[in-house]
Write a protein that holds these residues in place. Structure first.
Motif: not given
Length: 394
Positions: A328-334, A337-357
């Protein structure tokens, strides 16, 4: 009366003398008097015997014929000295003598330090090509010293040339009545014998089942291999022995051997020719993907395969990492393992989710988009553009 006694005495003497003469003739005469031609020989023998120490009769009947006195041992005077007869050799002995006479002496020359030839404390004069060197005679390579003639060397044949003569190192010449077979051995030929067959009454070789007459000489039988024996030798009925670099197949034929020829064909010992769609990489045939295989590997001509944790995209030539849960709000880089899009950071509770920063934080609100705050109920935004604050509503 005296006259009568004298006459009787004379008659008695005459009868006695005559009786002795007749008895002597019978003693010297053979039981059956010889014919006229034999009588001459007989008279001659009588004359000889009268002057010799020969004991016994002049003739003796033997198988219906008379033996002359020369037959008996001790009558050398009657038998002329025979002239020496030339020795007659059979064909085999003559062949052996001629062959051996033509064998090279096997002598070679070698230079050694003269000091090694010291004998009885005296060093011979050097006769080599350099000072202090001497030339000596030695057996050439493949020859050994003749045990009876020291100055001669004989060729060495590893198998001792059965039924033949070793004329050079590991080179045999067959003696008469023998011929070299397909294995290089000297074997007997008819009428002596027939390898893998029997000799017929007319001296021809008749082969056993599974064998046929050798085509060139026709003097012995060779095994037959129905499927042929290319790159090998037929050593028994339908039994091949392959040459070096070849191996026996399941159908009994010989094929070239290559250590590794997967995806190719072994066309010669150690030489692998790759199939279409493959290319030679080192000693192996590797498949070729003409359009490439990004982040994957080519498993067959124009066929890509991805590593574990990746998957092939729609193009069929690129491998992308795979995440079991969507990013969510990112791409599968490996993998996973998700890589967040610009302006987003990994969610502390869900590694596959990126939240706005929101770098400035959002007091009395929450970051709903990158660097964008949304106010909590009861609060409104205020402030200049780009710097919003959530203030209590009046």
């Amino acid at each position: 009366m005296k006259v009568l006694l004298i006459l009787c005495t004379i008659g008695t003497l005459s009868i006695g003398v005559l009786g002795q003469f007749k008895t002597g003739i019978k003693t010297r005469q053979p039981p059956n008097p010889p014919q006229q031609s034999e009588q001459l020989n007989y008279n001659h023998q009588e004359e000889f015997n009268s002057h010799s120490q020969y004991q016994g009769s002049v003739y003796e009947r033997y198988n219906g014929n008379f033996k002359p006195a020369e037959y008996y041992q001790g009558e050398a005077l009657l038998k002329p000295t025979p002239s020496p007869q030339p020795q007659i050799l059979d064909a085999t002995a003559e062949f052996i003598n001629k062959t051996r006479a033509g064998i090279a002496s096997g002598i070679c020359f070698k230079e050694v330090p003269t000091s090694t030839l010291v004998k009885n404390g005296q060093e011979p004069v050097s006769n080599g090509t350099a000072p202090g060197m001497s030339t000596i005679q030695v057996c050439c390579e493949g020859y050994e010293r003749n045990p009876h003639v020291f100055k001669r060397c004989d060729p060495i044949c590893e198998d001792d040339c059965p039924n033949g003569i070793c004329v050079a190192p590991n080179q045999c010449v067959c003696i008469p009545g023998h011929v070299r077979n397909s294995l290089g051995k000297c074997v007997t030929t008819c009428p002596i014998g027939c390898e893998n067959g029997v000799c017929s009454d007319d001296g021809q070789c008749q082969c056993k089942p599974g064998y046929s007459l050798e085509p060139k000489q026709g003097k012995y039988c060779v095994p037959t291999c129905e499927n042929g024996c290319q790159f090998g030798k037929c050593i028994g009925p339908n039994q091949c022995e392959c040459e070096k670099g070849y191996h026996l197949t399941g159908v009994g034929t010989c094929e070239p051997h290559c250590e590794n020829c997967l995806n190719g064909k072994c066309t010669a010992p150690g030489l692998c020719s790759c199939h279409t769609g493959y290319t030679k990489v080192g000693d192996a045939c590797e498949p070729v993907c003409a359009l490439g295989c990004d982040k994957g590997f080519c498993i067959a001509p124009d066929t890509c395969s991805c590593p574990v944790g990746s998957e092939l995209d729609r193009s069929g030539i690129k491998c992308n990492p795979r995440c079991d849960s969507p990013c969510v709000n990112g791409v599968c880089a490996s993998p996973n393992k998700c890589e967040c899009e610009p302006g987003y950071v990994p969610d502390d509770k869900d590694s596959n989710k990126c939240v706005p920063h929101c770098p400035q934080g959002c007091p009395n609100g929450y970051c709903s988009a990158p660097n964008f705050c949304s106010c909590n109920p009861g609060f409104i935004k205020s402030g200049v553009k780009g710097r919003h604050f959530c203030n209590p509503a009046n």
